[in-house]
Scaffold this active site. Structure first.
Site, PDB file in Angstrom:
ATOM      1  N   ASP A  23      49.790  26.030  67.338  1.00 32.79           N
ATOM      2  CA  ASP A  23      49.666  27.637  67.174  1.00 32.79           C
ATOM      3  C   ASP A  23      49.136  27.861  68.700  1.00 32.79           C
ATOM      4  O   ASP A  23      47.946  27.204  69.050  1.00 32.79           O
ATOM      5  CB  ASP A  23      48.160  27.904  65.872  1.00 32.79           C
ATOM      6  CG  ASP A  23      48.255  29.844  66.219  1.00 32.79           C
ATOM      7  OD1 ASP A  23      49.642  30.104  66.361  1.00 32.79           O
ATOM      8  OD2 ASP A  23      47.583  30.229  66.243  1.00 32.79           O
ATOM      9  N   SER A  24      49.535  28.882  69.266  1.00 33.17           N
ATOM     10  CA  SER A  24      48.359  29.148  70.452  1.00 33.17           C
ATOM     11  C   SER A  24      48.269  31.384  70.473  1.00 33.17           C
ATOM     12  O   SER A  24      49.077  31.417  69.041  1.00 33.17           O
ATOM     13  CB  SER A  24      49.538  28.735  71.725  1.00 33.17           C
ATOM     14  OG  SER A  24      50.767  29.230  71.267  1.00 33.17           O
TER      15      SER A  24
ATOM     16  N   GLY B 211      57.510  35.374  76.074  1.00 32.67           N
ATOM     17  CA  GLY B 211      55.927  36.331  75.414  1.00 32.67           C
ATOM     18  C   GLY B 211      55.368  36.667  76.151  1.00 32.67           C
ATOM     19  O   GLY B 211      55.628  37.004  77.417  1.00 32.67           O
ATOM     20  N   TYR B 212      53.979  36.148  77.277  1.00 35.74           N
ATOM     21  CA  TYR B 212      53.451  36.930  77.887  1.00 35.74           C
ATOM     22  C   TYR B 212      53.355  36.653  78.969  1.00 35.74           C
ATOM     23  O   TYR B 212      52.716  36.134  80.532  1.00 35.74           O
ATOM     24  CB  TYR B 212      51.617  37.004  77.237  1.00 35.74           C
ATOM     25  CG  TYR B 212      51.699  37.170  75.952  1.00 35.74           C
ATOM     26  CD1 TYR B 212      51.641  38.570  76.399  1.00 35.74           C
ATOM     27  CD2 TYR B 212      51.399  36.661  75.131  1.00 35.74           C
ATOM     28  CE1 TYR B 212      50.710  39.689  75.152  1.00 35.74           C
ATOM     29  CE2 TYR B 212      51.075  37.385  73.633  1.00 35.74           C
ATOM     30  CZ  TYR B 212      50.870  38.912  73.662  1.00 35.74           C
ATOM     31  OH  TYR B 212      50.118  39.545  72.765  1.00 35.74           O
ATOM     32  N   ASP B 213      54.180  34.704  79.143  1.00 35.12           N
ATOM     33  CA  ASP B 213      54.254  34.458  80.316  1.00 35.12           C
ATOM     34  C   ASP B 213      54.887  34.831  81.915  1.00 35.12           C
ATOM     35  O   ASP B 213      54.163  34.764  82.778  1.00 35.12           O
ATOM     36  CB  ASP B 213      55.913  33.258  80.432  1.00 35.12           C
ATOM     37  CG  ASP B 213      55.713  32.513  79.426  1.00 35.12           C
ATOM     38  OD1 ASP B 213      54.589  31.908  79.165  1.00 35.12           O
ATOM     39  OD2 ASP B 213      56.929  31.524  78.978  1.00 35.12           O
TER      40      ASP B 213
ATOM     41  N   LYS C 206      57.152  25.471  84.714  1.00 31.60           N
ATOM     42  CA  LYS C 206      55.538  25.947  83.627  1.00 31.60           C
ATOM     43  C   LYS C 206      55.006  24.964  82.953  1.00 31.60           C
ATOM     44  O   LYS C 206      53.160  24.650  82.960  1.00 31.60           O
ATOM     45  CB  LYS C 206      56.899  26.828  82.642  1.00 31.60           C
ATOM     46  CG  LYS C 206      55.486  27.709  81.858  1.00 31.60           C
ATOM     47  CD  LYS C 206      56.422  28.112  80.755  1.00 31.60           C
ATOM     48  CE  LYS C 206      55.313  28.637  79.446  1.00 31.60           C
ATOM     49  NZ  LYS C 206      56.065  28.635  78.463  1.00 31.60           N
TER      50      LYS C 206
ATOM     51  N   THR D  65      58.247  23.798  63.272  1.00 31.14           N
ATOM     52  CA  THR D  65      58.479  25.454  64.331  1.00 31.14           C
ATOM     53  C   THR D  65      59.752  25.410  64.066  1.00 31.14           C
ATOM     54  O   THR D  65      61.015  24.915  63.513  1.00 31.14           O
ATOM     55  CB  THR D  65      58.427  24.585  65.980  1.00 31.14           C
ATOM     56  OG1 THR D  65      58.196  26.475  66.259  1.00 31.14           O
ATOM     57  CG2 THR D  65      59.718  23.457  66.000  1.00 31.14           C
TER      58      THR D  65
ATOM     59  N   LYS E 272      60.142  24.302  71.936  1.00 29.45           N
ATOM     60  CA  LYS E 272      58.715  23.395  72.081  1.00 29.45           C
ATOM     61  C   LYS E 272      59.095  22.627  71.630  1.00 29.45           C
ATOM     62  O   LYS E 272      58.520  21.058  71.899  1.00 29.45           O
ATOM     63  CB  LYS E 272      58.310  24.653  70.388  1.00 29.45           C
ATOM     64  CG  LYS E 272      57.215  25.400  70.824  1.00 29.45           C
ATOM     65  CD  LYS E 272      56.250  26.201  69.783  1.00 29.45           C
ATOM     66  CE  LYS E 272      55.629  27.241  69.921  1.00 29.45           C
ATOM     67  NZ  LYS E 272      55.024  27.303  69.108  1.00 29.45           N
TER      68      LYS E 272
END
Length: 182
Positions: free
Chosen positions: A64-65, A140-142, A162, A9, A14
């Protein structure tokens, strides 16, 4: 027990999360990249791990997510990164404007590989798409994802709060449990 695992990564957050969970195993970060096939995320992570292992020949993980929106049959799913880069959260909110069903989930796949084993670990967190972006934390989408039974987006939560709910954390905890049995 393994003494070191390489996390493929470029995202230091992460890697830091993985180090916290997998301690005392040392998590080394490597940003060597791998081809991302267009497939379900289980296959993206596994293929990436296999590709990286051929080059490094040492125990490693690839994560991956994706965000899966129920009203759109799991879209953006494996295309989450591309969708976020192109239409961003604003575009997702526009898609959801007249949707009553705002249910969704984040899913994370951690693929582990060494010379003898390839194994995947799944993590999932269920929630809803917010009606507007809120919060400046995370990425991201947080800012548009509200976890089930919470009234704040991931973007409004500090990293510690989180991470306690995180889909990635759940997958990494499963990996940690499995590694401790080895």
């Amino acid at each position: 027990m393994k003494k070191q695992i390489t996390f493929i990564t470029g995202n230091e957050n992460k890697a830091r999360e993985a180090q916290e969970i997998l301690h005392p195993i040392k998590v080394k970060i490597s940003d060597i990249g791998y081809p991302e096939i267009q497939d379900k995320i289980e296959n993206v992570a596994t293929n990436g791990a296999e590709n990286a292992f051929k080059r490094l020949k040492k125990p490693l993980i690839v994560e991956d997510s994706g965000l899966f929106i129920d009203a759109y049959n799991g879209f953006p799913g494996p295309y989450s990164s591309y969708v976020h880069q192109t239409i961003k959260n604003k575009g997702i909110l526009e898609l959801m404007k007249n949707q009553k069903n705002r249910d969704c989930h984040f899913k994370s796949i951690v693929a582990y590989i060494d010379k003898d084993t390839t194994k995947i670990f799944k993590g999932k967190v269920v929630g809803k798409i917010a009606h507007q972006q809120k919060g400046k934390h995370g990425f991201g989408y947080d800012p548009i994802f509200i976890p089930k039974n919470k009234n704040k987006t991931f973007g409004q939560m500090d990293m510690e709060a989180k991470n306690q709910l995180s889909h990635r954390r759940k997958a990494l905890k499963k990996l940690d449990h499995w590694l401790k049995k080895q």
